[in-house]
Motif scaffolding. Structure first.
Motif, PDB file in Angstrom:
ATOM      1  N   ASN A  20       0.811  -1.216   0.000  1.00 22.25           N
ATOM      2  CA  ASN A  20       0.000   0.000   0.000  1.00 22.25           C
ATOM      3  C   ASN A  20       0.845   1.268   0.000  1.00 22.25           C
ATOM      4  OD1 ASN A  20      -2.339  -1.514  -0.013  1.00 22.25           O
ATOM      5  ND2 ASN A  20      -2.562  -1.476   2.201  1.00 22.25           N
ATOM      6  N   GLY A  21       2.175   1.117  -0.032  1.00 20.97           N
ATOM      7  CA  GLY A  21       3.040   2.285  -0.180  1.00 20.97           C
ATOM      8  C   GLY A  21       3.968   2.597   0.971  1.00 20.97           C
ATOM      9  N   ARG A  26       9.614   3.395   9.500  1.00 21.67           N
ATOM     10  CA  ARG A  26       8.859   4.506  10.093  1.00 21.67           C
ATOM     11  C   ARG A  26       7.446   4.579   9.502  1.00 21.67           C
ATOM     12  NH1 ARG A  26      11.726  10.050  11.191  1.00 21.67           N
ATOM     13  NH2 ARG A  26      12.653   8.635  12.677  1.00 21.67           N
ATOM     14  N   GLN A  27       7.323   4.362   8.198  1.00 23.46           N
ATOM     15  CA  GLN A  27       6.004   4.377   7.563  1.00 23.46           C
ATOM     16  C   GLN A  27       5.184   3.168   7.997  1.00 23.46           C
ATOM     17  OE1 GLN A  27       7.212   4.731   3.485  1.00 23.46           O
ATOM     18  NE2 GLN A  27       7.249   6.962   3.560  1.00 23.46           N
ATOM     19  N   ILE A  28       5.830   2.030   8.190  1.00 22.95           N
ATOM     20  CA  ILE A  28       5.131   0.857   8.723  1.00 22.95           C
ATOM     21  C   ILE A  28       4.638   1.173  10.126  1.00 22.95           C
ATOM     22  CG2 ILE A  28       5.422  -1.530   9.511  1.00 22.95           C
ATOM     23  CD1 ILE A  28       5.291  -1.361   6.462  1.00 22.95           C
ATOM     24  N   ALA A  29       5.476   1.811  10.936  1.00 19.46           N
ATOM     25  CA  ALA A  29       5.091   2.181  12.301  1.00 19.46           C
ATOM     26  C   ALA A  29       3.883   3.106  12.300  1.00 19.46           C
ATOM     27  CB  ALA A  29       6.265   2.848  13.019  1.00 19.46           C
ATOM     28  N   SER A  30       3.853   4.039  11.373  1.00 22.27           N
ATOM     29  CA  SER A  30       2.705   4.948  11.274  1.00 22.27           C
ATOM     30  C   SER A  30       1.435   4.209  10.902  1.00 22.27           C
ATOM     31  CB  SER A  30       2.972   6.036  10.231  1.00 22.27           C
ATOM     32  OG  SER A  30       3.995   6.888  10.654  1.00 22.27           O
ATOM     33  N   ALA A  34       3.886  -1.087  14.594  1.00 21.19           N
ATOM     34  CA  ALA A  34       4.987  -2.042  14.707  1.00 21.19           C
ATOM     35  C   ALA A  34       6.311  -1.292  14.793  1.00 21.19           C
ATOM     36  CB  ALA A  34       5.001  -2.987  13.513  1.00 21.19           C
ATOM     37  N   GLY A  35       7.127  -1.655  15.772  1.00 22.03           N
ATOM     38  CA  GLY A  35       8.430  -1.039  15.942  1.00 22.03           C
ATOM     39  C   GLY A  35       8.457   0.177  16.845  1.00 22.03           C
TER      40      GLY A  35
END
Length: 74
Positions: A20-21, A26-30, A34-35
């Motif tokens: 999804n981009g 950091r973007q996964i965390a947002s 996670a993380g």
């Protein structure tokens, strides 16, 4: 398999967010937190993201540079 046990995030969820981009940990965390607690999963998230093509990176590469080099400015 769980990637982030603090928030119960699975590999499949990380991969879906990447599709999804989300291109960075950091973007996964947002997207799913996670993380963001103990940080023990950040390296695993980085490994899952790999160095493959990222839609956002491709868009950034296609844009003109925001700054003009000093040699060209006059």
């Amino acid at each position: 398999m769980y990637v982030c046990s603090c928030f119960g995030v699975t590999e499949a969820q990380v991969k879906q967010h990447a599709e999804n981009g989300a291109c960075t940990p950091r973007q996964i965390a947002s997207a799913c937190k996670a993380g963001t607690d103990c940080g023990g999963c950040v390296r695993r998230i980085q490994a899952l993201l790999g160095r493959g093509a990222c839609p956002r990176r491709e868009l950034i590469d296609q844009r003109a540079p925001a700054l003009v080099p000093l040699d060209d400015a006059a």
